[in-house]
Design a protein around this motif. Structure first.
Motif, PDB file in Angstrom:
ATOM      1  N   VAL A 116       0.848  -1.193   0.000  1.00  0.00           N
ATOM      2  CA  VAL A 116       0.000   0.000   0.000  1.00  0.00           C
ATOM      3  C   VAL A 116       0.882   1.240   0.000  1.00  0.00           C
ATOM      4  CG1 VAL A 116      -1.776   1.303   1.209  1.00  0.00           C
ATOM      5  CG2 VAL A 116      -1.855  -1.205   1.194  1.00  0.00           C
ATOM      6  N   ASN A 117       0.943   1.919  -1.137  1.00  0.00           N
ATOM      7  CA  ASN A 117       1.699   3.157  -1.239  1.00  0.00           C
ATOM      8  C   ASN A 117       0.855   4.341  -0.769  1.00  0.00           C
ATOM      9  OD1 ASN A 117       3.732   5.022  -1.950  1.00  0.00           O
ATOM     10  ND2 ASN A 117       2.847   5.297  -3.980  1.00  0.00           N
ATOM     11  N   GLN A 118      -0.387   4.392  -1.219  1.00  0.00           N
ATOM     12  CA  GLN A 118      -1.332   5.411  -0.767  1.00  0.00           C
ATOM     13  C   GLN A 118      -2.724   4.787  -0.670  1.00  0.00           C
ATOM     14  OE1 GLN A 118      -0.405   9.690  -2.259  1.00  0.00           O
ATOM     15  NE2 GLN A 118      -0.179   8.405  -4.065  1.00  0.00           N
ATOM     16  N   LEU A 119      -3.478   5.228   0.304  1.00  0.00           N
ATOM     17  CA  LEU A 119      -4.846   4.736   0.475  1.00  0.00           C
ATOM     18  C   LEU A 119      -5.617   5.799   1.253  1.00  0.00           C
ATOM     19  CD1 LEU A 119      -6.627   2.206  -0.079  1.00  0.00           C
ATOM     20  CD2 LEU A 119      -6.047   1.457   2.240  1.00  0.00           C
ATOM     21  N   TYR A 120      -6.387   6.618   0.529  1.00  0.00           N
ATOM     22  CA  TYR A 120      -7.061   7.716   1.206  1.00  0.00           C
ATOM     23  C   TYR A 120      -8.392   8.049   0.540  1.00  0.00           C
ATOM     24  CZ  TYR A 120      -5.012  10.653  -2.538  1.00  0.00           C
ATOM     25  OH  TYR A 120      -4.649  11.197  -3.749  1.00  0.00           O
ATOM     26  N   VAL A 121      -9.224   8.721   1.316  1.00  0.00           N
ATOM     27  CA  VAL A 121     -10.480   9.275   0.809  1.00  0.00           C
ATOM     28  C   VAL A 121     -10.398  10.792   0.934  1.00  0.00           C
ATOM     29  CG1 VAL A 121     -11.827   7.239   1.403  1.00  0.00           C
ATOM     30  CG2 VAL A 121     -11.576   9.066   3.085  1.00  0.00           C
ATOM     31  N   TYR A 122     -11.192  11.495   0.140  1.00  0.00           N
ATOM     32  CA  TYR A 122     -11.188  12.950   0.231  1.00  0.00           C
ATOM     33  C   TYR A 122     -12.592  13.505   0.046  1.00  0.00           C
ATOM     34  CZ  TYR A 122     -11.237  12.866  -4.908  1.00  0.00           C
ATOM     35  OH  TYR A 122     -11.560  12.630  -6.227  1.00  0.00           O
ATOM     36  N   TRP A 123     -12.756  14.718   0.560  1.00  0.00           N
ATOM     37  CA  TRP A 123     -14.047  15.414   0.507  1.00  0.00           C
ATOM     38  C   TRP A 123     -13.782  16.855   0.108  1.00  0.00           C
ATOM     39  CZ3 TRP A 123     -16.886  17.349   5.494  1.00  0.00           C
ATOM     40  CH2 TRP A 123     -18.055  18.039   5.122  1.00  0.00           C
ATOM     41  N   THR A 132      -8.491  15.463   3.242  1.00  0.00           N
ATOM     42  CA  THR A 132      -7.969  14.160   2.846  1.00  0.00           C
ATOM     43  C   THR A 132      -7.685  13.345   4.098  1.00  0.00           C
ATOM     44  OG1 THR A 132      -6.953  15.105   0.861  1.00  0.00           O
ATOM     45  CG2 THR A 132      -6.159  12.957   1.582  1.00  0.00           C
ATOM     46  N   PHE A 133      -8.153  12.103   4.107  1.00  0.00           N
ATOM     47  CA  PHE A 133      -8.032  11.246   5.290  1.00  0.00           C
ATOM     48  C   PHE A 133      -7.480   9.887   4.865  1.00  0.00           C
ATOM     49  CE2 PHE A 133      -9.765   8.334   8.521  1.00  0.00           C
ATOM     50  CZ  PHE A 133      -9.362   8.973   9.688  1.00  0.00           C
ATOM     51  N   GLY A 134      -6.344   9.491   5.461  1.00  0.00           N
ATOM     52  CA  GLY A 134      -5.765   8.199   5.142  1.00  0.00           C
ATOM     53  C   GLY A 134      -4.261   8.290   4.968  1.00  0.00           C
ATOM     54  N   ASN A 135      -3.735   7.442   4.112  1.00  0.00           N
ATOM     55  CA  ASN A 135      -2.294   7.343   3.860  1.00  0.00           C
ATOM     56  C   ASN A 135      -1.969   8.006   2.522  1.00  0.00           C
ATOM     57  OD1 ASN A 135      -0.193   4.566   2.811  1.00  0.00           O
ATOM     58  ND2 ASN A 135       0.420   6.550   3.589  1.00  0.00           N
ATOM     59  N   PHE A 136      -1.101   9.044   2.561  1.00  0.00           N
ATOM     60  CA  PHE A 136      -0.750   9.770   1.349  1.00  0.00           C
ATOM     61  C   PHE A 136       0.754  10.033   1.336  1.00  0.00           C
ATOM     62  CE2 PHE A 136      -2.817  12.348   4.609  1.00  0.00           C
ATOM     63  CZ  PHE A 136      -1.788  13.202   5.014  1.00  0.00           C
ATOM     64  N   ASN A 137       1.328  10.138   0.139  1.00  0.00           N
ATOM     65  CA  ASN A 137       2.752  10.434   0.007  1.00  0.00           C
ATOM     66  C   ASN A 137       3.061  11.824   0.529  1.00  0.00           C
ATOM     67  OD1 ASN A 137       3.186   8.614  -3.133  1.00  0.00           O
ATOM     68  ND2 ASN A 137       3.306   7.905  -1.031  1.00  0.00           N
ATOM     69  N   THR A 155      17.429   8.689  -7.303  1.00  0.00           N
ATOM     70  CA  THR A 155      16.877   9.736  -6.458  1.00  0.00           C
ATOM     71  C   THR A 155      17.967  10.504  -5.715  1.00  0.00           C
ATOM     72  OG1 THR A 155      16.571   8.164  -4.633  1.00  0.00           O
ATOM     73  CG2 THR A 155      14.705   8.507  -6.137  1.00  0.00           C
ATOM     74  N   SER A 156      17.589  11.628  -5.152  1.00  0.00           N
ATOM     75  CA  SER A 156      18.520  12.495  -4.443  1.00  0.00           C
ATOM     76  C   SER A 156      18.665  12.058  -2.987  1.00  0.00           C
ATOM     77  CB  SER A 156      18.029  13.939  -4.486  1.00  0.00           C
ATOM     78  OG  SER A 156      16.825  14.061  -3.747  1.00  0.00           O
ATOM     79  N   TYR A 157      19.704  12.556  -2.322  1.00  0.00           N
ATOM     80  CA  TYR A 157      19.861  12.336  -0.894  1.00  0.00           C
ATOM     81  C   TYR A 157      18.770  13.080  -0.119  1.00  0.00           C
ATOM     82  CZ  TYR A 157      24.418  10.205  -1.768  1.00  0.00           C
ATOM     83  OH  TYR A 157      25.420   9.361  -2.198  1.00  0.00           O
ATOM     84  N   LEU A 158      18.396  14.256  -0.589  1.00  0.00           N
ATOM     85  CA  LEU A 158      17.328  15.008   0.064  1.00  0.00           C
ATOM     86  C   LEU A 158      16.034  14.196   0.101  1.00  0.00           C
ATOM     87  CD1 LEU A 158      17.782  18.663  -1.258  1.00  0.00           C
ATOM     88  CD2 LEU A 158      17.668  17.965   1.146  1.00  0.00           C
ATOM     89  N   PHE A 159      15.690  13.572  -1.002  1.00  0.00           N
ATOM     90  CA  PHE A 159      14.495  12.735  -1.044  1.00  0.00           C
ATOM     91  C   PHE A 159      14.657  11.528  -0.118  1.00  0.00           C
ATOM     92  CE2 PHE A 159      12.638   8.832  -2.774  1.00  0.00           C
ATOM     93  CZ  PHE A 159      11.291   9.143  -2.724  1.00  0.00           C
ATOM     94  N   SER A 160      15.824  10.906  -0.154  1.00  0.00           N
ATOM     95  CA  SER A 160      16.041   9.653   0.558  1.00  0.00           C
ATOM     96  C   SER A 160      16.028   9.826   2.066  1.00  0.00           C
ATOM     97  CB  SER A 160      17.373   9.030   0.118  1.00  0.00           C
ATOM     98  OG  SER A 160      17.396   8.857  -1.290  1.00  0.00           O
ATOM     99  N   TYR A 161      16.529  10.953   2.575  1.00  0.00           N
ATOM    100  CA  TYR A 161      16.572  11.181   4.010  1.00  0.00           C
ATOM    101  C   TYR A 161      15.305  11.840   4.543  1.00  0.00           C
ATOM    102  CZ  TYR A 161      21.467   9.804   4.551  1.00  0.00           C
ATOM    103  OH  TYR A 161      22.635   9.079   4.605  1.00  0.00           O
ATOM    104  N   GLY A 162      14.486  12.351   3.671  1.00  0.00           N
ATOM    105  CA  GLY A 162      13.235  12.967   4.097  1.00  0.00           C
ATOM    106  C   GLY A 162      12.140  11.930   4.247  1.00  0.00           C
ATOM    107  N   PRO A 163      10.939  12.346   4.648  1.00  0.00           N
ATOM    108  CA  PRO A 163       9.822  11.403   4.784  1.00  0.00           C
ATOM    109  C   PRO A 163       9.337  10.919   3.420  1.00  0.00           C
ATOM    110  CG  PRO A 163       9.062  13.649   5.089  1.00  0.00           C
ATOM    111  CD  PRO A 163      10.559  13.723   4.982  1.00  0.00           C
TER     112      PRO A 163
END
Length: 352
Positions: A116-123, A132-137, A155-163
């Motif tokens: 599961v990469n993302q799993l969310y609902v939105y209103w 937006t409620f759930g799991n999002f990037n 990918t970059s180090y900035l991307f890799s060390y971030g969330p």
């Protein structure tokens, strides 16, 4: 004078008017009707070191993804989405090495949490507010998990060390005049299936005309991130990412900046460079992937040149990369410690 009415002409006019009304009504109904979409991507690549061994002793840059040796798999990404007039959902599933690395903190509970990469609902509460409620990037950073949305394949180090991802509730606001804002309360960073700690993270974003200033506080760590870009001409684009992270009680830090100049030489080919400078503090001293001195400090300069050729829905990306560390973080072809690593890869990405 007697007026002669052509009844056939009148009938044709009436029929045309009715047809036009019907088409307009159908188009309006179609526009307002809920939309279900199915999309995704498949990618694979070949990677080889130029200045270091390959095979059993193969090493790689200290960033995420695209680090396997020889012919390797990326991931299969399958996204199902439903868009209603006010509400909708996104179910984003990943399979393969890249997906496994992206969901590294799962499974925490379910046996299938690692797909599961993302799993969310939105209103869409209004034209200006979306919940937006759930799991999002993550909303931080220039790069993303999907290889389709990144210009460079590695990918970059900035991307890799971030969330990578968050689970929680966020509210996006359209403030008008190209201004936007976002507020979020979430589980600790990358804990996507459940909380498990009793702690919570908070995030915020302020955007203007494609430029975004992001903030994240999670378990004593605070990160501020700027992400944006500018079209300097019809063919030349410059992307920018800069971030700083620090943790309380000397928990460590990192700081980095990356530039992404990209030149479109034709409708089907673009060449781009990612130039990144990244340095870490004590918290990442054990991450020998970029080397560290006795105090745990380290820095790296990474240059990545990528070509992007489009053939229909297929994207081909040849890439050459040079990582230069402040310490002997790598080895050379004689198996001796060295501060640099040169590597090449060729990636194929199909999106649907």
């Amino acid at each position: 004078m007697k007026t002669i009415i052509n009844t056939n002409f009148v009938k044709k006019l009436a029929f045309a008017a009715l047809a036009l009304i019907s088409v307009s009504a159908f188009a309006q109904e179609e526009e307002e009707s809920p939309k279900f979409s199915f999309s995704g991507s498949v990618d694979a690549y070949y990677r080889s070191n130029l200045t270091a061994p390959n095979g059993e002793e193969a090493i790689a840059p200290g960033s995420s993804f695209a680090n396997l040796d020889g012919f390797a798999l990326g991931m299969a990404n399958v996204i199902a989405a439903y868009e209603g007039e006010k509400v909708g959902f996104v179910a984003d599933l990943v399979f393969g090495p890249r997906g496994t690395d992206a969901i590294f903190a799962s499974p925490m509970y379910s046996a299938t949490g690692d797909i599961v990469n993302q799993l969310y609902v939105y209103w869409n509460v209004s034209d200006a507010v979306t919940l937006t409620f759930g799991n999002f990037n993550t909303f931080l950073g220039y790069e993303v998990i999907s290889p389709v949305a990144n210009f460079n394949y590695s990918t970059s180090y900035l991307f890799s060390y971030g969330p990578f991802s968050h689970t929680g509730l966020k509210a996006d606001f359209d403030l008008g005049s190209d201004w936007s804002a976002m507020l979020a309360v979430m589980n600790p960073t990358d804990l996507t299936e459940l909380n498990g700690t009793g702690d919570y993270a908070v995030g915020a974003q302020l955007g203007y005309s494609g430029q975004f200033l992001n903030f994240l506080y999670s378990q004593g760590g605070f990160e501020v991130d700027y992400t944006g870009g500018f079209d300097l001409s019809e063919d030349f684009f410059l992307g920018i990412n800069a971030a700083h992270f620090s943790a309380e009680d000397d928990g460590g830090s990192f700081t980095g900046v990356a530039l992404y100049p990209q030149l479109a030489t034709s409708e089907t080919f673009t060449i781009g460079l990612r130039g990144e400078y990244f340095m870490t503090g004590d918290f990442f001293g054990d991450a020998a992937s970029i080397g560290s001195d006795a105090d745990g400090d380290a820095s790296v300069l990474a240059l990545t040149l990528t070509g992007s050729a489009t053939i229909g829905d297929l994207i081909l990306k040849p890439e050459i990369r040079l990582d230069s560390s402040s310490e002997d973080a790598f080895i050379d072809n004689d198996r001796m410690p060295t501060g640099s690593l040169a590597s090449v890869l060729f990636a194929a990405i199909y999106s649907f």
